[in-house]
Design a protein around this motif. Sequence first.
Motif, PDB file in Angstrom:
ATOM      1  N   CYS A  34       0.824  -1.213   0.000  1.00 41.61           N
ATOM      2  CA  CYS A  34       0.000   0.000   0.000  1.00 41.61           C
ATOM      3  C   CYS A  34       0.856   1.259   0.000  1.00 41.61           C
ATOM      4  O   CYS A  34       0.616   2.174  -0.791  1.00 41.61           O
ATOM      5  N   THR A  76      -5.211  -4.174  -5.026  1.00 47.57           N
ATOM      6  CA  THR A  76      -4.900  -3.118  -4.052  1.00 47.57           C
ATOM      7  C   THR A  76      -4.844  -1.766  -4.741  1.00 47.57           C
ATOM      8  O   THR A  76      -5.409  -0.784  -4.244  1.00 47.57           O
ATOM      9  N   LEU A  80      -7.261   1.394  -3.949  1.00 46.96           N
ATOM     10  CA  LEU A  80      -6.701   2.674  -3.499  1.00 46.96           C
ATOM     11  C   LEU A  80      -7.082   3.810  -4.434  1.00 46.96           C
ATOM     12  O   LEU A  80      -7.271   4.942  -4.000  1.00 46.96           O
ATOM     13  N   PHE A  87     -11.073   0.664  -0.301  1.00 44.81           N
ATOM     14  CA  PHE A  87      -9.842  -0.037   0.047  1.00 44.81           C
ATOM     15  C   PHE A  87      -9.954  -0.647   1.451  1.00 44.81           C
ATOM     16  O   PHE A  87     -10.481  -0.030   2.355  1.00 44.81           O
ATOM     17  N   ALA A 169      -3.974   4.995   4.722  1.00 46.35           N
ATOM     18  CA  ALA A 169      -3.488   4.472   3.436  1.00 46.35           C
ATOM     19  C   ALA A 169      -4.171   5.179   2.270  1.00 46.35           C
ATOM     20  O   ALA A 169      -3.513   5.568   1.300  1.00 46.35           O
ATOM     21  N   TYR A 173      -2.388   7.679  -0.497  1.00 45.95           N
ATOM     22  CA  TYR A 173      -2.472   7.438  -1.935  1.00 45.95           C
ATOM     23  C   TYR A 173      -3.095   8.637  -2.645  1.00 45.95           C
ATOM     24  O   TYR A 173      -2.584   9.110  -3.669  1.00 45.95           O
TER      25      TYR A 173
END
Length: 194
Positions: A34, A76, A80, A87, A169, A173
């Motif tokens: 991640c 993933t 994201l 996510f 996370a 992102y």
Amino acid sequence: MSLISERQDFSSIADVFLLHGSMQSPAFLDGRLCAGLALHDLSAEAWLEEVCISLGVEQPRDEASAERLLGWRRQTLDALSSSELNFEPMLPDELFSLAEHAQGLKEWTLGFLEVIEDAGDEPRKAWSAALREAIDDLPGLAAMETDIDDSAENENDLFALTEHARMAAMLLYTEQHPGHPQVEKVEEPPGSVH
């Protein structure tokens, strides 16, 4: 159904690890994945290499394993970058005890923080106060007590901690990839013209 379109979860990736002689949890590598996708746009090749090094093998033992590991990265990245903000960290699911879930969250956080620390202070300078605060809270998760009973209170606490890691996370992102996802802005940016 092809493996590529099949949803990867904690157990399916743990099975691939076992196939390669590794008992390690996928959670740590998922945390690294991640943060790596957010900070470095981690390529499929680099990801496969990192997993193989972690598993102590030169390459995946078969095409199906390689597809699963690459599917994990793709899944993933899709989550994201999705505007649905769906996510989820790859953690032990309801088949596991709360203690195992807590251990998975701890390992995920350690992996995530490792990549952030390796990146140094440069990326941090552009982060919002909200992101810095979210990341600064993560070492507390990495140090949490994981020997917990299966109780409603512990389950609620663990859900809140997992939600914090999940949001950190996604925020990382999103800030590193402005415009992906296309999240609707509530307020106009300063100086915008109609």
